[in-house]
Every structure is written in C-alpha cells, then in structure tokens.
Design a protein around this motif. Structure first.
Motif, mmCIF file in Angstrom:
data_model
loop_
_atom_site.group_PDB
_atom_site.id
_atom_site.type_symbol
_atom_site.label_atom_id
_atom_site.label_comp_id
_atom_site.label_asym_id
_atom_site.label_seq_id
_atom_site.Cartn_x
_atom_site.Cartn_y
_atom_site.Cartn_z
ATOM 1 N N VAL A 24 0.845 -1.209 0.000
ATOM 2 C CA VAL A 24 0.000 0.000 0.000
ATOM 3 C C VAL A 24 0.873 1.248 0.000
ATOM 4 O O VAL A 24 0.640 2.189 -0.769
ATOM 5 C CB VAL A 24 -0.977 -0.026 1.199
ATOM 6 C CG1 VAL A 24 -1.671 1.320 1.364
ATOM 7 C CG2 VAL A 24 -2.000 -1.141 1.020
ATOM 8 N N ALA A 25 1.917 1.264 0.816
ATOM 9 C CA ALA A 25 2.819 2.418 0.863
ATOM 10 C C ALA A 25 3.555 2.590 -0.462
ATOM 11 O O ALA A 25 3.742 3.718 -0.939
ATOM 12 C CB ALA A 25 3.811 2.262 2.008
ATOM 13 N N ALA A 26 3.953 1.490 -1.090
ATOM 14 C CA ALA A 26 4.649 1.561 -2.379
ATOM 15 C C ALA A 26 3.734 2.129 -3.460
ATOM 16 O O ALA A 26 4.159 2.957 -4.274
ATOM 17 C CB ALA A 26 5.159 0.181 -2.781
ATOM 18 N N ARG A 27 2.481 1.700 -3.479
ATOM 19 C CA ARG A 27 1.522 2.235 -4.454
ATOM 20 C C ARG A 27 1.378 3.745 -4.296
ATOM 21 O O ARG A 27 1.358 4.480 -5.283
ATOM 22 C CB ARG A 27 0.167 1.555 -4.303
ATOM 23 C CG ARG A 27 0.186 0.082 -4.681
ATOM 24 C CD ARG A 27 -1.107 -0.610 -4.358
ATOM 25 N NE ARG A 27 -2.137 -0.213 -5.335
ATOM 26 C CZ ARG A 27 -3.430 -0.444 -5.156
ATOM 27 N NH1 ARG A 27 -3.883 -1.036 -4.063
ATOM 28 N NH2 ARG A 27 -4.285 -0.082 -6.078
ATOM 29 N N LYS A 28 1.274 4.204 -3.040
ATOM 30 C CA LYS A 28 1.147 5.644 -2.784
ATOM 31 C C LYS A 28 2.409 6.385 -3.215
ATOM 32 O O LYS A 28 2.337 7.470 -3.796
ATOM 33 C CB LYS A 28 0.858 5.891 -1.311
ATOM 34 C CG LYS A 28 -0.527 5.475 -0.894
ATOM 35 C CD LYS A 28 -0.743 5.707 0.594
ATOM 36 C CE LYS A 28 -2.127 5.221 1.013
ATOM 37 N NZ LYS A 28 -2.332 5.351 2.466
ATOM 38 N N ALA A 29 3.571 5.814 -2.928
ATOM 39 C CA ALA A 29 4.836 6.475 -3.278
ATOM 40 C C ALA A 29 4.984 6.608 -4.792
ATOM 41 O O ALA A 29 5.413 7.658 -5.289
ATOM 42 C CB ALA A 29 6.013 5.696 -2.695
ATOM 43 N N ILE A 30 4.626 5.570 -5.521
ATOM 44 C CA ILE A 30 4.732 5.629 -6.985
ATOM 45 C C ILE A 30 3.753 6.659 -7.537
ATOM 46 O O ILE A 30 4.112 7.461 -8.392
ATOM 47 C CB ILE A 30 4.510 4.235 -7.605
ATOM 48 C CG1 ILE A 30 5.677 3.315 -7.234
ATOM 49 C CG2 ILE A 30 4.355 4.337 -9.129
ATOM 50 C CD1 ILE A 30 5.474 1.866 -7.594
ATOM 51 N N ALA A 31 2.534 6.662 -7.038
ATOM 52 C CA ALA A 31 1.532 7.641 -7.496
ATOM 53 C C ALA A 31 1.980 9.074 -7.217
ATOM 54 O O ALA A 31 1.748 9.964 -8.027
ATOM 55 C CB ALA A 31 0.182 7.369 -6.841
ATOM 56 N N ALA A 32 2.638 9.291 -6.086
ATOM 57 C CA ALA A 32 3.099 10.640 -5.743
ATOM 58 C C ALA A 32 4.311 11.056 -6.571
ATOM 59 O O ALA A 32 4.404 12.196 -7.018
ATOM 60 C CB ALA A 32 3.431 10.718 -4.251
ATOM 61 N N ALA A 33 5.237 10.131 -6.789
ATOM 62 C CA ALA A 33 6.469 10.466 -7.508
ATOM 63 C C ALA A 33 6.254 10.573 -9.007
ATOM 64 O O ALA A 33 6.915 11.366 -9.686
ATOM 65 C CB ALA A 33 7.544 9.418 -7.212
ATOM 66 N N VAL A 34 5.328 9.760 -9.543
ATOM 67 C CA VAL A 34 5.062 9.737 -10.982
ATOM 68 C C VAL A 34 3.543 9.828 -11.165
ATOM 69 O O VAL A 34 2.875 8.838 -11.453
ATOM 70 C CB VAL A 34 5.625 8.456 -11.642
ATOM 71 C CG1 VAL A 34 5.483 8.523 -13.153
ATOM 72 C CG2 VAL A 34 7.076 8.218 -11.248
ATOM 73 N N PRO A 35 2.970 11.029 -10.989
ATOM 74 C CA PRO A 35 1.513 11.166 -11.009
ATOM 75 C C PRO A 35 0.855 10.740 -12.321
ATOM 76 O O PRO A 35 -0.314 10.360 -12.329
ATOM 77 C CB PRO A 35 1.265 12.643 -10.730
ATOM 78 C CG PRO A 35 2.572 13.300 -10.620
ATOM 79 C CD PRO A 35 3.648 12.280 -10.705
ATOM 80 N N GLU A 36 1.586 10.779 -13.409
ATOM 81 C CA GLU A 36 1.015 10.378 -14.694
ATOM 82 C C GLU A 36 1.014 8.853 -14.886
ATOM 83 O O GLU A 36 0.462 8.343 -15.868
ATOM 84 C CB GLU A 36 1.760 11.049 -15.856
ATOM 85 C CG GLU A 36 3.182 10.568 -16.073
ATOM 86 C CD GLU A 36 4.238 11.251 -15.198
ATOM 87 O OE1 GLU A 36 5.421 11.130 -15.540
ATOM 88 O OE2 GLU A 36 3.897 11.895 -14.194
ATOM 89 N N ALA A 37 1.616 8.123 -13.966
ATOM 90 C CA ALA A 37 1.687 6.660 -14.081
ATOM 91 C C ALA A 37 0.298 6.034 -13.996
ATOM 92 O O ALA A 37 -0.552 6.456 -13.223
ATOM 93 C CB ALA A 37 2.574 6.090 -12.993
ATOM 94 N N VAL A 38 0.101 5.013 -14.812
ATOM 95 C CA VAL A 38 -1.142 4.257 -14.821
ATOM 96 C C VAL A 38 -0.848 2.894 -14.202
ATOM 97 O O VAL A 38 0.047 2.173 -14.670
ATOM 98 C CB VAL A 38 -1.683 4.087 -16.256
ATOM 99 C CG1 VAL A 38 -2.916 3.199 -16.271
ATOM 100 C CG2 VAL A 38 -1.980 5.449 -16.874
ATOM 101 N N GLU A 39 -1.593 2.578 -13.157
ATOM 102 C CA GLU A 39 -1.417 1.306 -12.465
ATOM 103 C C GLU A 39 -2.326 0.255 -13.094
ATOM 104 O O GLU A 39 -3.483 0.522 -13.388
ATOM 105 C CB GLU A 39 -1.768 1.477 -10.986
ATOM 106 C CG GLU A 39 -1.626 0.200 -10.187
ATOM 107 C CD GLU A 39 -2.046 0.370 -8.749
ATOM 108 O OE1 GLU A 39 -1.271 0.961 -7.971
ATOM 109 O OE2 GLU A 39 -3.161 -0.072 -8.416
ATOM 110 N N ARG A 40 -1.775 -0.960 -13.275
ATOM 111 C CA ARG A 40 -2.573 -2.058 -13.817
ATOM 112 C C ARG A 40 -2.080 -3.368 -13.220
ATOM 113 O O ARG A 40 -0.868 -3.632 -13.211
ATOM 114 C CB ARG A 40 -2.428 -2.102 -15.330
ATOM 115 C CG ARG A 40 -3.414 -3.050 -15.977
ATOM 116 C CD ARG A 40 -3.306 -3.016 -17.485
ATOM 117 N NE ARG A 40 -2.749 -4.302 -17.884
ATOM 118 C CZ ARG A 40 -1.925 -4.502 -18.875
ATOM 119 N NH1 ARG A 40 -1.508 -3.496 -19.601
ATOM 120 N NH2 ARG A 40 -1.489 -5.693 -19.160
#
Length: 127
Positions: A24-40
């Motif tokens: 959960v923390a990793a998902r938040k960190a990636i979303a914050a650092a790379v806001p344009e990233a699309v998770e799948r």
C-alpha cells in the motif's frame, strides 16, 4: 507468494499484514512520484505494473518484503547502489520498511525509470 492472484485485491488479501502495508505504501509512493503513471494489475505475473506511458516499474510482494522492479533498470543511474539483480534488463529495490520509500535516491530512481526508454530505441512520436 505461493499463489497467483487475479487482482490487486486478491494480492493484498494474500499478504501478511507487514507486506500488505509495504505494498500500500509503495503504491502511494509511486503515485506521488510519478503522477502520470497508470497502475494495472498483471495477473500473468502476479504483480502490479506501471506505465508512463511505457511499462517502467512493478510491485512484487513476497513474504516479509516487497520488491519494486524497474523494467529497464540496467540503464538507470544508481549512484547510491540501491538496485539489485544481475539480469540483462530488469533491476529491483527490496523494500523492508516504509522509510525505504522516502529515500531521495529511491524517488530519483522512480522518476528516471518513468522516462527511461529501452536502449537503442527512440521514443514514439505522439503525432
């Protein structure tokens, strides 16, 4: 993990509490650092993948730890020596605590990975 989950929810449900918190923390960190990233979720691999726009990173949960992998990690600058692995392409960082996600060097790796392109390939035109 000893099973192949079919969704992010199933992945999280199969993790112990510590590993679930790291995912959960990793998902938040990636979303914050790379806001344009699309998770799948990638069921064939049992991991959470990220595109920005190309595939650049993944979260892989294992008992007691989480790995953040970088598709073209071999080409990333790593002055802090955080990257692990010896494959021809992929490298990863092993997370053992949420504090690992706040390291400036880790955030730099995420941002660099999001813009990295395979060696020898030019970025696609957006025309």
């Amino acid at each position: 993990m000893n099973f192949r989950p079919d969704s992010t929810e199933e992945l999280l449900a199969g993790c112990d509490a510590r590993t679930r918190r790291l995912v959960v923390a990793a998902r938040k960190a990636i979303a914050a650092a790379v806001p344009e990233a699309v998770e799948r979720f990638r069921p064939g691999w049992g991991l959470i993948g990220y595109n920005a726009p190309a595939y650049f990173a993944f979260i892989h949960a294992e008992p007691g730890r989480v790995r953040i992998g970088f598709e073209w990690g071999v080409a990333l600058p790593d002055p802090a020596g955080m990257l692990e692995g010896d494959g021809r392409q992929v490298r990863h960082v092993t997370l053992r605590s949420p504090a690992d996600l706040r390291r400036a060097e880790f955030l730099e790796l995420l941002r660099a990975a999001a813009t990295a392109r395979p060696p020898g390939r030019r970025p696609r035109s957006r025309d």
